[in-house]
Design a protein around this motif. Structure first.
Motif, PDB file in Angstrom:
ATOM      1  N   ILE A  22     -50.454  75.372-126.053  1.00  0.00           N
ATOM      2  CA  ILE A  22     -50.266  76.309-126.927  1.00  0.00           C
ATOM      3  C   ILE A  22     -51.546  76.615-127.435  1.00  0.00           C
ATOM      4  N   GLU A  23     -51.982  78.067-127.354  1.00  0.00           N
ATOM      5  CA  GLU A  23     -53.251  78.532-128.009  1.00  0.00           C
ATOM      6  C   GLU A  23     -53.497  78.928-129.105  1.00  0.00           C
ATOM      7  N   THR A  24     -54.655  77.990-129.380  1.00  0.00           N
ATOM      8  CA  THR A  24     -54.986  77.949-130.962  1.00  0.00           C
ATOM      9  C   THR A  24     -55.903  78.483-131.331  1.00  0.00           C
ATOM     10  N   GLY A  25     -56.732  78.967-130.680  1.00  0.00           N
ATOM     11  CA  GLY A  25     -57.763  79.802-131.030  1.00  0.00           C
ATOM     12  C   GLY A  25     -58.943  78.785-131.265  1.00  0.00           C
ATOM     13  N   VAL A  26     -58.872  77.751-131.216  1.00  0.00           N
ATOM     14  CA  VAL A  26     -60.422  76.721-131.442  1.00  0.00           C
ATOM     15  C   VAL A  26     -60.776  75.809-130.151  1.00  0.00           C
ATOM     16  N   ASP A  27     -62.300  76.099-130.555  1.00  0.00           N
ATOM     17  CA  ASP A  27     -62.624  75.590-129.114  1.00  0.00           C
ATOM     18  C   ASP A  27     -62.444  73.808-129.538  1.00  0.00           C
ATOM     19  N   LEU A  28     -61.795  73.479-128.494  1.00  0.00           N
ATOM     20  CA  LEU A  28     -61.472  71.529-129.082  1.00  0.00           C
ATOM     21  C   LEU A  28     -62.793  71.028-128.989  1.00  0.00           C
ATOM     22  N   PHE A  29     -63.509  71.123-127.704  1.00  0.00           N
ATOM     23  CA  PHE A  29     -64.727  70.822-127.814  1.00  0.00           C
ATOM     24  C   PHE A  29     -66.026  70.855-128.569  1.00  0.00           C
ATOM     25  N   GLY A  30     -65.527  71.776-129.271  1.00  0.00           N
ATOM     26  CA  GLY A  30     -66.717  72.220-129.799  1.00  0.00           C
ATOM     27  C   GLY A  30     -65.976  71.390-131.715  1.00  0.00           C
ATOM     28  N   VAL A  31     -64.821  71.852-131.388  1.00  0.00           N
ATOM     29  CA  VAL A  31     -64.857  70.922-132.524  1.00  0.00           C
ATOM     30  C   VAL A  31     -65.094  69.569-132.573  1.00  0.00           C
ATOM     31  N   MET A  32     -64.452  68.833-131.067  1.00  0.00           N
ATOM     32  CA  MET A  32     -65.163  67.355-131.381  1.00  0.00           C
ATOM     33  C   MET A  32     -66.913  67.405-131.225  1.00  0.00           C
ATOM     34  N   GLU A  33     -67.327  67.851-130.372  1.00  0.00           N
ATOM     35  CA  GLU A  33     -68.686  67.743-130.495  1.00  0.00           C
ATOM     36  C   GLU A  33     -69.119  68.121-132.454  1.00  0.00           C
ATOM     37  N   ILE A  34     -68.705  68.156-132.881  1.00  0.00           N
ATOM     38  CA  ILE A  34     -68.705  68.669-134.537  1.00  0.00           C
ATOM     39  C   ILE A  34     -68.351  67.426-135.411  1.00  0.00           C
ATOM     40  N   ALA A  35     -67.590  66.551-135.144  1.00  0.00           N
ATOM     41  CA  ALA A  35     -66.896  65.712-135.168  1.00  0.00           C
ATOM     42  C   ALA A  35     -67.398  64.660-135.023  1.00  0.00           C
TER      43      ALA A  35
END
Length: 171
Positions: A55-68
């Motif tokens: 499912i395409e979320t439009g969210v950069d998974l690795f970018g979100v993980m890096e910020i978190a």
């Protein structure tokens, strides 16, 4: 239709998936699951699960993980996401905004906080009045003070790989 999940019983991601499958077009999440009480659906976990499902979320998974990881993990290391109060809140469905009032009442009247949270939530999860508190507290047993002696095991079990273990209850 949107969905806002809490993780009191560690089901925020599962419930978010169920909401999505049921037609929700907006799923409220927060980085690292940071939210009131036990937290909310963690953005990075839900994005990873949805992406894995194709499912395409439009969210950069690795970018979100890096910020978190960079900004929130240091804060979260001081917080235990799974505690018994979170379980009581989830089980009893009591809104965490009532916690200060309920904690004070439990201490003042010598009743178990978890039992009080669950009992109040079963009566009315979104409204705690002084009258309701008094009524529920009357029906709860008082807390028995612990002795400073070692307690006998609650149970024992063995696993061939690890040997014999005892479950103990300690203050």
């Amino acid at each position: 239709v949107g969905f806002h999940g809490h993780s009191n019983l560690h089901l925020a991601v599962a419930n978010s998936l169920a909401a999505f499958r049921s037609g929700a077009t907006f799923i409220d999440t927060s980085l690292y699951g940071i939210g009131r009480s036990s937290g909310n659906t963690p953005s990075e976990v839900l994005v990873a699960v949805l992406t894995r499902m194709g499912i395409e979320t439009g969210v950069d998974l690795f970018g979100v993980m890096e910020i978190a990881d960079r900004y929130l993990r240091p804060v979260m290391e001081q917080i235990h996401l799974h505690d018994m109060l979170a379980v009581a809140l989830g089980y009893g469905r009591l809104h965490s905004s009532f916690l200060p009032q309920v904690q004070q009442a439990a201490a003042a009247h010598g009743v178990n906080l978890y039992r009080l949270v669950v009992a109040l939530g079963q009566r009315d999860p979104m409204k705690v009045t002084d009258d309701l508190l008094a009524e529920v507290i009357r029906d709860l047993p008082p807390v028995v003070p612990r002795q400073d002696q070692p307690e006998p095991p609650l149970g024992t079990f063995s696993a061939p790989r690890f040997g014999r273990y005892s479950l103990r209850n300690s203050p």
